[in-house]
Design an enzyme around this catalytic site. Structure first.
Site, PDB file in Angstrom:
ATOM      1  N   ARG A 273       0.817  -1.215   0.000  1.00 35.10           N
ATOM      2  CA  ARG A 273       0.000   0.000   0.000  1.00 35.10           C
ATOM      3  C   ARG A 273       0.853   1.268   0.000  1.00 35.10           C
ATOM      4  O   ARG A 273       0.348   2.351  -0.299  1.00 35.10           O
ATOM      5  CB  ARG A 273      -0.949  -0.015   1.205  1.00 35.10           C
ATOM      6  CG  ARG A 273      -2.108  -0.995   1.024  1.00 35.10           C
ATOM      7  CD  ARG A 273      -2.903  -1.186   2.302  1.00 35.10           C
ATOM      8  NE  ARG A 273      -3.653  -0.004   2.695  1.00 35.10           N
ATOM      9  CZ  ARG A 273      -4.853   0.331   2.222  1.00 35.10           C
ATOM     10  NH1 ARG A 273      -5.429  -0.409   1.288  1.00 35.10           N
ATOM     11  NH2 ARG A 273      -5.485   1.398   2.666  1.00 35.10           N
TER      12      ARG A 273
ATOM     13  N   GLY B 100       1.807   2.827  12.194  1.00 37.80           N
ATOM     14  CA  GLY B 100       2.246   2.439  13.534  1.00 37.80           C
ATOM     15  C   GLY B 100       1.438   3.156  14.596  1.00 37.80           C
ATOM     16  O   GLY B 100       0.330   3.651  14.338  1.00 37.80           O
TER      17      GLY B 100
ATOM     18  N   GLU C 133      -0.947   6.467   9.066  1.00 36.81           N
ATOM     19  CA  GLU C 133      -2.014   5.521   9.384  1.00 36.81           C
ATOM     20  C   GLU C 133      -1.676   4.965  10.764  1.00 36.81           C
ATOM     21  O   GLU C 133      -0.794   4.129  10.912  1.00 36.81           O
ATOM     22  CB  GLU C 133      -2.065   4.424   8.317  1.00 36.81           C
ATOM     23  CG  GLU C 133      -3.393   3.683   8.256  1.00 36.81           C
ATOM     24  CD  GLU C 133      -3.433   2.498   9.185  1.00 36.81           C
ATOM     25  OE1 GLU C 133      -4.109   2.620  10.246  1.00 36.81           O
ATOM     26  OE2 GLU C 133      -2.816   1.480   8.885  1.00 36.81           O
TER      27      GLU C 133
ATOM     28  N   CYS D 223      -4.917  -2.210  13.871  1.00 36.67           N
ATOM     29  CA  CYS D 223      -5.451  -0.927  14.325  1.00 36.67           C
ATOM     30  C   CYS D 223      -6.903  -0.748  13.905  1.00 36.67           C
ATOM     31  O   CYS D 223      -7.607   0.094  14.459  1.00 36.67           O
ATOM     32  CB  CYS D 223      -4.593   0.217  13.784  1.00 36.67           C
ATOM     33  SG  CYS D 223      -4.345   0.168  12.009  1.00 36.67           S
TER      34      CYS D 223
ATOM     35  N   GLU E 201      -6.197   1.565  23.158  1.00 36.98           N
ATOM     36  CA  GLU E 201      -6.244   0.551  22.108  1.00 36.98           C
ATOM     37  C   GLU E 201      -5.668  -0.763  22.641  1.00 36.98           C
ATOM     38  O   GLU E 201      -4.509  -0.822  23.052  1.00 36.98           O
ATOM     39  CB  GLU E 201      -5.432   1.010  20.904  1.00 36.98           C
ATOM     40  CG  GLU E 201      -5.423   0.009  19.758  1.00 36.98           C
ATOM     41  CD  GLU E 201      -4.560   0.461  18.597  1.00 36.98           C
ATOM     42  OE1 GLU E 201      -4.716  -0.102  17.496  1.00 36.98           O
ATOM     43  OE2 GLU E 201      -3.710   1.359  18.784  1.00 36.98           O
TER      44      GLU E 201
END
Length: 450
Positions: free
Chosen positions: A139, A206, A228, A262, A355
């Site tokens: 990507r 990350g 991202e 994520c 998270e």
């Protein structure tokens, strides 16, 4: 030197030769030197290289998937699926790049001729995450190379082999020397790379904390960034949701790659009328770890992540949460953690704010859609979300969620043709789609008389 470990055993299976401070200027200079020639290469030729790379990767030797699975702690099926996703990304980007590299006419109605042209942005630094290194690599390098930018890739220290294997195939596909460089670096080396003025674009996947450091380092020479970063995706399950669809879809989304995504659902907000049924069915469907017979979930990639996940579970239980399944720190080798489902998680539990990045699912009962939206949006992250319910009702609620992507009645993740961008601490800039290609181009407007 930096050690590479097998997450299933903790054994050292390789070493990395890290960049020294003296190496970094030469790496950046080689990328800058490669830029004019690659920029002058016709877009069709650049895309032909990507197409050939996709073909070579699709016909990869078996040992590539074996090594990838071992380093990254993935099951063999997960590793092969991710490599196939990388192939799809390369193919789609090669086919779509013409639309992004071409200009357009602008009609001003004043007799002047106006056209836009797209120039390559310049050298790119791509810092690849270790949770999905193959697809994250694709990507980043596919749109950059298609747009005419040379790329320096910083490997993930826990799973470098797949990056190097793809780079070797790129050379075999016809990529000229110097256009794609692969380097290993620690935190200090990465910071020094980010600070190099040769890099016009820095693309990073990350944690949000490291992303903030990348953005700060890039600001010194005004490099643009595609970041991202982390997420804490809500999964909202409404009355009328088809649990035969929702449960298996969310099991795959939550526990694939041991929850180290994520974009994985991090908070399950379930209407109180179906909460108990959903929680029971979800807990009964979780996968076993693959150190057990029939297990289909691998370990966490690093020991510190396993310890962090268990600390979140311990905190939640200490505040009154109930463990439906899992929740125990294994005593065997490697960095395994069992798929864990919690209910009765109080609002002040750390896992609802941080998270988890691991195989833990906190299930929270909500009274109505307004409460679900309030809880879902009460986070600094805004990467992804999931909603299950009737199509009309779920879609209406999805529009109220502050996230870059919302999956309605499915657990579908990122694909090559759709742009993905975070909000808040989940980052900015786009990966995927034509928007992802545009990140590596620079517009020029040509105005002429007649």
């Amino acid at each position: 030197m930096s050690a590479v470990h097998d997450p299933r055993t903790g054994d050292v299976i390789g070493h990395l030769d890290l960049l020294t401070p003296d190496d970094i200027p030469a790496v950046a200079s080689r990328s800058r030197a490669a830029a004019p020639g690659w920029a002058a290469t016709p877009p069709a030729t650049r895309c032909a290289v990507l197409t050939e790379l996709a073909r070579l990767l699709a016909n990869r030797p078996p040992e590539l998937g074996e090594r990838f699975a071992r380093e990254a702690g993935k099951t063999r099926a997960e590793a092969e699926t991710e490599l196939d996703r990388a192939v799809d990304t390369l193919r789609w980007t090669a086919a779509a790049a013409t639309a992004a590299t071409g200009g357009r006419a602008i009609d001003g109605g004043d007799g002047l001729s106006r056209h836009t042209a797209v120039d390559p942005a310049g050298p790119v630094l791509a810092i690849v995450a270790g949770n999905f290194p193959a697809v994250v690599l694709a990507r980043k390098i596919a749109p950059a190379l298609a747009m005419g930018c040379p790329v320096v890739v910083k490997t993930p220290e826990n799973a470098p082999s797949v990056v190097r294997a793809v780079a070797a195939l790129a050379v075999e596909a016809g990529l000229p020397p110097g256009v794609l460089q692969v380097v290993d670096a620690d935190a200090a080396g990465s910071a020094a790379l980010v600070a190099r003025p040769e890099f016009a674009v820095i693309t990073f996947t990350g944690s949000h904390r490291v992303g903030q450091l990348v953005a700060a380092g890039a600001a010194g020479h005004l490099a643009s960034c595609v970041l991202e970063l982390g997420g804490h995706a809500p999964a909202v399950i409404l009355p009328g949701a088809d649990l035969d669809v929702a449960v298996p879809a969310l099991i795959r989304a939550k526990f694939g790659s041991a929850g180290q995504s994520c974009a994985a659902p991090g908070r399950f907000l379930v209407h109180r009328t179906i909460h108990d049924e959903f929680a029971a069915r979800f807990a009964a469907a979780v996968p076993e770890t693959d150190d057990r017979p029939g297990g289909t979930m691998g370990p966490l990639q690093v020991a510190a992540r396993r310890d962090g996940v268990h600390a979140l579970v311990t905190d939640a239980v200490g505040r009154g949460a109930t463990v439906l399944t899992g929740g125990r720190l294994p005593s065997g080798p490697g960095w395994y953690y069992p798929a864990t489902v919690l209910t009765g998680v109080p609002a002040d539990a750390r896992i609802l704010a941080e998270e988890p990045f691991g195989p833990v699912a906190p299930v929270v009962a909500v009274g109505d859609e307004n409460e679900a939206v309030t809880i879902a949006n009460n986070t600094p992250y805004g990467l992804g979300a999931f909603v299950f319910g009737s199509r009309e009702r779920a879609t209406a609620l999805a529009r109220r969620l502050d996230a870059g992507r919302v999956s309605v009645n499915c657990g579908t993740g990122a694909d090559p043709m759709s742009p993905l961008s975070g909000r808040g601490l989940s980052g900015y800039g786009y990966e995927g789609g034509l928007e992802g290609l545009a990140a590596f181009g620079r517009l020029k407007v040509l105005i002429a008389v007649g």
